[in-house]
Write a protein that holds these residues in place. Sequence first.
Motif, PDB file in Angstrom:
ATOM      1  N   MET A 143       0.835  -1.202   0.000  1.00 15.87           N
ATOM      2  CA  MET A 143       0.000   0.000   0.000  1.00 15.87           C
ATOM      3  C   MET A 143       0.867   1.248   0.000  1.00 15.87           C
ATOM      4  N   LEU A 144       0.278   2.328  -0.481  1.00  8.04           N
ATOM      5  CA  LEU A 144       0.912   3.636  -0.331  1.00  8.04           C
ATOM      6  C   LEU A 144       0.831   4.041   1.132  1.00  8.04           C
ATOM      7  N   GLN A 145       1.945   4.539   1.666  1.00  7.92           N
ATOM      8  CA  GLN A 145       1.977   5.020   3.036  1.00  7.92           C
ATOM      9  C   GLN A 145       1.914   6.544   3.098  1.00  7.92           C
ATOM     10  N   THR A 146       2.475   7.198   2.072  1.00  8.38           N
ATOM     11  CA  THR A 146       2.608   8.659   2.095  1.00  8.38           C
ATOM     12  C   THR A 146       2.446   9.218   0.692  1.00  8.38           C
ATOM     13  N   VAL A 147       1.783  10.367   0.593  1.00  4.46           N
ATOM     14  CA  VAL A 147       1.743  11.145  -0.643  1.00  4.46           C
ATOM     15  C   VAL A 147       2.184  12.561  -0.301  1.00  4.46           C
ATOM     16  N   ALA A 148       3.060  13.133  -1.115  1.00  4.17           N
ATOM     17  CA  ALA A 148       3.595  14.470  -0.854  1.00  4.17           C
ATOM     18  C   ALA A 148       3.428  15.344  -2.088  1.00  4.17           C
ATOM     19  N   VAL A 203       2.275  16.879   3.140  1.00  2.61           N
ATOM     20  CA  VAL A 203       2.670  15.471   3.230  1.00  2.61           C
ATOM     21  C   VAL A 203       1.559  14.745   3.971  1.00  2.61           C
ATOM     22  N   LEU A 204       0.919  13.806   3.289  1.00  2.46           N
ATOM     23  CA  LEU A 204      -0.270  13.150   3.823  1.00  2.46           C
ATOM     24  C   LEU A 204      -0.012  11.670   4.077  1.00  2.46           C
ATOM     25  N   PRO A 205      -0.461  11.160   5.224  1.00  6.51           N
ATOM     26  CA  PRO A 205      -0.458   9.706   5.427  1.00  6.51           C
ATOM     27  C   PRO A 205      -1.653   9.095   4.714  1.00  6.51           C
ATOM     28  N   LEU A 206      -1.517   7.858   4.254  1.00  3.09           N
ATOM     29  CA  LEU A 206      -2.617   7.146   3.625  1.00  3.09           C
ATOM     30  C   LEU A 206      -2.816   5.806   4.318  1.00  3.09           C
ATOM     31  N   ARG A 207      -4.054   5.337   4.316  1.00  2.00           N
ATOM     32  CA  ARG A 207      -4.388   4.018   4.836  1.00  2.00           C
ATOM     33  C   ARG A 207      -5.137   3.249   3.748  1.00  2.00           C
ATOM     34  N   ARG A 208      -5.631   2.086   4.115  1.00  5.27           N
ATOM     35  CA  ARG A 208      -6.365   1.301   3.119  1.00  5.27           C
ATOM     36  C   ARG A 208      -7.560   2.091   2.590  1.00  5.27           C
TER      37      ARG A 208
END
Length: 390
Positions: free
Chosen positions: A1-6, A17-22
């Motif tokens: 999974m993606l953990q972070t998008v910046a 900088v954003l955290p991501l979850r399922r």
Amino acid sequence: MLQTVAVRGYRSLRDVVLPLRRLTVVTGANGSGKSSLYRALGLLADCGRGEVIGSLAREGGLQSVLWAGPEHTAGARRTGMTEGGVRTGPVSLQLGYAADDLGYLVDLGLPQYAGPRSLFARDPQIKREAVFAGKMMRPASTLVRRGGPYAETGAESGRGFDELTRSLPLHRSVLSEYTGALPELAAVRDRLQNWRFYDGFRVDGAAPARHPQVGTRTPVLSADGSDLGAAVQTIVEAGFDDLARAVADAFDGATVEIAVHDGLFDLQLRQPGMLRPLRCAELSDGTLRFLLWAAALLSTEPPSLMVLNEPETSLHPDLVRPLAALVTAAARQTQVVVVTHSPAMIDLLGAVPLDEDGDVLRLELYKEFGETRVDGQNLLSTPPWDWGKR
């Protein structure tokens, strides 16, 4: 999974900088930056398709999408007044992500010199790229890095970098040029190309979804919904019963079926008490829109990331609950980002745990001095990220 998008330097996203979850639910008031985040993710995906330069051109060019506020906002927060100043850094739009396996960063800017008498002095160029392992880019974890036309790969000995090329065109991504030689580049490119974006669907009388289309096996619904009939039939033949349950739940026991005439697929809705099914051209706008969302969310080949922009738009409130159930079902198969300002949708998505940890994250955006910020986020809660330097 993606953990972070910046994202850095795109519209109101000065440095986010954003955290991501399922399942990540992004909300906020109108104008808080939700649509900018959706578009920024689309630009990041376009890097894998080799289309980011063209996408920026369709948005009016790089200078039209850049952060329009001051380079630094500390003074505005201290004094309450926004004032410009002398730029200390280069014109730059930066995008990146970090996943469980690999991460990617790209830095786009304007050419220093486009050539004699060139009319492309404002044509965006790729200044930097990096593919790395781990949660953030570090010298030791960088697998491929590119600065201007020069690209290099991490040495097998673990010491330094080996030259890959000195002549990489500034309008071409390293992801498209060297994937055959470097499997890590192919992995990043394939991940980005696999992302799917749905920003509502046309349902007017001339909408592609209302007209029969030649049907071929369609595991992923197109962005315009033109292959709705084929996508629904693919779901049915795959043996999934989620679609039948969703339609019955939304429309009081109704069922969907596909009529085929000379190879043309036409979706039909059969409702209790009616003597014949309704063709796609006869369906109400809200009914057709729900069926399009259902076909998109129940894909037989889920992408690695699905991004939905305000899926509840123009739906009757009674359809929000079954739609939220479809989003939750999709999130059990893939990673989903939902951009919404519907309180009902937010509550419904947050009420159903996806696993033992209840892996649902809500991010609320707001504006401060024109800059998009994340409510409650501080230095300790912001995911680790390093943009590096040109």
